[in-house]
Write a protein that holds these residues in place. Sequence first.
Motif, mmCIF file in Angstrom:
data_model
loop_
_atom_site.group_PDB
_atom_site.id
_atom_site.type_symbol
_atom_site.label_atom_id
_atom_site.label_comp_id
_atom_site.label_asym_id
_atom_site.label_seq_id
_atom_site.Cartn_x
_atom_site.Cartn_y
_atom_site.Cartn_z
ATOM 1 N N GLN A 207 0.366 -1.443 0.161
ATOM 2 C CA GLN A 207 0.155 0.157 -0.173
ATOM 3 C C GLN A 207 0.835 1.410 0.127
ATOM 4 O O GLN A 207 0.571 2.082 -0.620
ATOM 5 N N GLU A 208 1.877 1.031 0.836
ATOM 6 C CA GLU A 208 2.437 2.361 0.774
ATOM 7 C C GLU A 208 3.654 2.546 -0.515
ATOM 8 O O GLU A 208 3.724 3.663 -1.256
ATOM 9 N N ARG A 209 4.385 1.722 -1.466
ATOM 10 C CA ARG A 209 4.704 2.115 -2.286
ATOM 11 C C ARG A 209 3.402 2.344 -3.637
ATOM 12 O O ARG A 209 3.643 2.731 -4.397
ATOM 13 N N ARG A 210 2.178 1.335 -3.869
ATOM 14 C CA ARG A 210 1.020 2.061 -4.772
ATOM 15 C C ARG A 210 0.773 3.507 -4.115
ATOM 16 O O ARG A 210 1.222 4.950 -4.854
ATOM 17 N N ASN A 211 1.212 4.601 -2.638
ATOM 18 C CA ASN A 211 0.624 5.344 -2.226
ATOM 19 C C ASN A 211 2.293 6.417 -2.702
ATOM 20 O O ASN A 211 1.573 7.818 -3.705
ATOM 21 N N ALA A 212 3.294 5.644 -2.594
ATOM 22 C CA ALA A 212 4.284 6.788 -3.198
ATOM 23 C C ALA A 212 3.927 6.730 -4.904
ATOM 24 O O ALA A 212 4.332 8.248 -5.380
ATOM 25 N N ALA A 213 3.478 5.992 -5.709
ATOM 26 C CA ALA A 213 3.593 6.289 -7.003
ATOM 27 C C ALA A 213 2.663 7.487 -7.225
ATOM 28 O O ALA A 213 2.393 7.602 -8.379
ATOM 29 N N ILE A 214 1.364 6.836 -6.914
ATOM 30 C CA ILE A 214 0.208 8.546 -7.535
ATOM 31 C C ILE A 214 0.702 8.938 -6.371
ATOM 32 O O ILE A 214 0.594 10.463 -7.525
ATOM 33 N N ALA A 215 1.543 9.907 -5.499
ATOM 34 C CA ALA A 215 2.119 10.396 -4.791
ATOM 35 C C ALA A 215 3.202 11.345 -5.999
ATOM 36 O O ALA A 215 2.901 13.102 -6.494
ATOM 37 N N ASP A 216 3.522 10.624 -6.365
ATOM 38 C CA ASP A 216 4.622 10.733 -8.098
ATOM 39 C C ASP A 216 4.325 11.302 -8.887
ATOM 40 O O ASP A 216 4.374 12.207 -9.525
ATOM 41 N N LEU A 217 2.534 10.406 -9.496
ATOM 42 C CA LEU A 217 2.749 11.345 -10.783
ATOM 43 C C LEU A 217 1.716 12.789 -10.269
ATOM 44 O O LEU A 217 1.569 13.437 -11.233
ATOM 45 N N ASP A 218 1.228 12.340 -9.086
ATOM 46 C CA ASP A 218 0.906 14.129 -8.290
ATOM 47 C C ASP A 218 1.270 15.133 -8.871
ATOM 48 O O ASP A 218 0.977 16.123 -8.889
ATOM 49 N N ALA A 219 2.988 14.777 -7.756
ATOM 50 C CA ALA A 219 4.148 16.331 -8.355
ATOM 51 C C ALA A 219 4.177 16.211 -9.181
ATOM 52 O O ALA A 219 4.285 17.524 -9.808
ATOM 53 N N PHE A 220 4.529 15.104 -10.775
ATOM 54 C CA PHE A 220 4.304 15.556 -12.153
ATOM 55 C C PHE A 220 3.165 16.157 -12.225
ATOM 56 O O PHE A 220 3.372 17.550 -13.192
ATOM 57 N N PHE A 221 2.407 16.068 -12.739
ATOM 58 C CA PHE A 221 1.173 16.901 -12.508
ATOM 59 C C PHE A 221 1.240 18.092 -12.188
ATOM 60 O O PHE A 221 0.555 19.069 -13.164
ATOM 61 N N ALA A 222 1.345 18.348 -11.556
ATOM 62 C CA ALA A 222 1.639 19.363 -10.791
ATOM 63 C C ALA A 222 2.537 21.051 -11.195
ATOM 64 O O ALA A 222 2.434 21.744 -11.034
ATOM 65 N N VAL A 266 -10.703 8.686 -11.342
ATOM 66 C CA VAL A 266 -11.236 9.975 -11.904
ATOM 67 C C VAL A 266 -11.392 11.559 -11.720
ATOM 68 O O VAL A 266 -11.247 12.252 -11.696
ATOM 69 N N ASN A 267 -11.315 10.955 -9.810
ATOM 70 C CA ASN A 267 -11.214 12.475 -9.237
ATOM 71 C C ASN A 267 -10.057 13.434 -9.073
ATOM 72 O O ASN A 267 -9.812 14.128 -9.474
ATOM 73 N N PHE A 268 -8.819 12.395 -9.991
ATOM 74 C CA PHE A 268 -7.199 12.854 -9.571
ATOM 75 C C PHE A 268 -7.201 13.550 -10.877
ATOM 76 O O PHE A 268 -6.882 15.098 -11.021
ATOM 77 N N ALA A 269 -7.847 13.109 -12.067
ATOM 78 C CA ALA A 269 -7.791 13.465 -13.601
ATOM 79 C C ALA A 269 -9.176 15.348 -13.094
ATOM 80 O O ALA A 269 -8.547 16.649 -13.605
ATOM 81 N N GLY A 273 -8.391 19.511 -13.693
ATOM 82 C CA GLY A 273 -9.255 20.696 -14.892
ATOM 83 C C GLY A 273 -9.496 19.283 -15.689
ATOM 84 O O GLY A 273 -9.834 19.691 -17.169
ATOM 85 N N ILE A 274 -9.690 18.293 -15.707
ATOM 86 C CA ILE A 274 -9.647 16.636 -16.764
ATOM 87 C C ILE A 274 -10.408 15.749 -16.531
ATOM 88 O O ILE A 274 -10.755 15.212 -15.740
ATOM 89 N N THR A 275 -11.343 15.826 -17.712
ATOM 90 C CA THR A 275 -12.109 14.960 -17.862
ATOM 91 C C THR A 275 -11.518 13.797 -18.506
ATOM 92 O O THR A 275 -11.481 13.791 -19.728
ATOM 93 N N PRO A 276 -11.215 12.363 -17.929
ATOM 94 C CA PRO A 276 -9.997 11.194 -18.374
ATOM 95 C C PRO A 276 -10.984 10.233 -18.903
ATOM 96 O O PRO A 276 -12.460 10.314 -18.913
ATOM 97 N N VAL A 277 -11.013 9.518 -20.122
ATOM 98 C CA VAL A 277 -10.934 8.128 -20.484
ATOM 99 C C VAL A 277 -10.857 7.575 -19.460
ATOM 100 O O VAL A 277 -9.436 7.323 -19.775
ATOM 101 N N ILE A 278 -11.807 6.305 -19.213
ATOM 102 C CA ILE A 278 -11.231 4.931 -18.641
ATOM 103 C C ILE A 278 -10.923 3.852 -19.141
ATOM 104 O O ILE A 278 -11.841 4.405 -20.033
ATOM 105 N N VAL A 279 -10.447 3.477 -19.136
ATOM 106 C CA VAL A 279 -9.573 2.388 -20.196
ATOM 107 C C VAL A 279 -9.407 0.964 -19.175
ATOM 108 O O VAL A 279 -8.704 0.642 -18.171
ATOM 109 N N GLY A 280 -10.671 -0.472 -19.451
ATOM 110 C CA GLY A 280 -10.442 -1.649 -18.969
ATOM 111 C C GLY A 280 -11.914 -1.287 -18.984
ATOM 112 O O GLY A 280 -12.771 -2.110 -19.165
ATOM 113 N N GLY A 281 -11.724 -0.719 -17.273
ATOM 114 C CA GLY A 281 -13.190 -0.609 -16.550
ATOM 115 C C GLY A 281 -13.751 -1.777 -16.368
ATOM 116 O O GLY A 281 -15.159 -2.445 -17.042
#
Length: 437
Positions: A207-222, A266-269, A273-281
């Motif tokens: 879970q910690e690794r997953r949270n870190a990956a999301i945090a990295d993605l968030d930081a990159f987007f910012a 979706v909430n991340f996007a 201000g982005i409306t994403p397309v979900i793949v897989g679902g």
Amino acid sequence: MNKYLLTLALSTLSAVTFAQATISPAKKQTQTIAITGATIHVGNGTVIENGTIVFSNGKIVSVTAAGAVPQGGAMEIKAAGKHVYPGFIAPVTNLGLAEFESVKATLDFQEIGNMNPHIRSLIAYNTDSKVPATLRSNGILMAQITPEGGTISGSSSVVQLDAWNWEDAVIRTDDAQHINWPVLPRFRGGFGGGRGGMGAFNPEALQERRNAAIADLDAFFAEAKAYSEAKPDVVNTRLAAMKHIFDGSEKVFITANSQKDIVAAVNFAKKYGITPVIVGGEEAYLVTDFLKENNISVVIKQPHSLPSSLDDDVNMPYKNGAILANAGVNVVVSIEGYWQQRNLPFMAGTVSAWGLDKEKALSTITLNTAKVLGVDKTTGSLEAGKDATLFISVGDALDMKTNNVEKAFIQGRDINLDNLHKQLDRKFSEKYGLKVK
């Protein structure tokens, strides 16, 4: 050393074998063509019986019921009892980025690293691949060429499948960035998968690794958003590639399957201000209201599959698309792999067999897909002013038993429907004295 020589020899032999039957792209349309007497499936839910479709200079001129053939040398194709469809579109595929799965040098769909928005699949697209010809024979005339791997894989582009090079093939350049939402490993048993246990893993560490990956993605987007709003003196290629997702000219496709991951993605996007397309679902049917409220399109991956959980209805992958579409969600159907893309129409047929109206199922690989890819102004349905990218089938194109594409056009060009599979069929049919198809 012998291993490398063997690989080289095999790849060379394959290349020589495939080169024996080269299929050249079709020439530009020079004569007005009218297809008459066919059942025309427009792609937007409308069906025209005994219809006439006229196209000239690569564009559709008219689509009418029992219309007259234009005077002045138009070529008439009589199609009574047959069906005319808009060209099918294969979304989210590495088609043209891979050729021989056993030869690493022919695999060009993934780069090293996690954040690769600057990677452009289009410039690696191989128009000399022998695979697209097999797709055209089943009515798939366009595709979204998509990179894979990492957290941000790079940008896809939309191409037509009969071209000399990628410059000729492109319909829309850099239509979307593709993101793989960070997820926890899925431990499940049954349905062909081995039963996994948590004993060898630390759930908290995962879970910690997953949270870190999301945090990295968030930081990159910012950082990318700040970069897009500034005028930096030094160009950062990775950050510069993100600019167009913030101004809305490039979409964001996020691969997510569980209901929690779909909501989180979706909430991340939305945060940016982005409306994403979900793949897989895979579990999108559990959050239909949420998807509809947020105007989220879903690209269903591989309807011919087994459920993700032992507790799921074994037929849920077949039903998922119909549940979403009937609830008002814009649904697109896709299939994994590149050789397998030729079976795309039968995926839509399965969705139809499990609860979705046949013409709406057709839209999941035509107009719905065109809308998601941002090319619906020029393709995806048979309407005046759009590209004449269409085909004639003797039977129902979504049915494996009756799909029989006898003629196809891309932007008005009468394309060659021969392919490697047909060539091999003729070769060995002749060898054993069988009837040649």
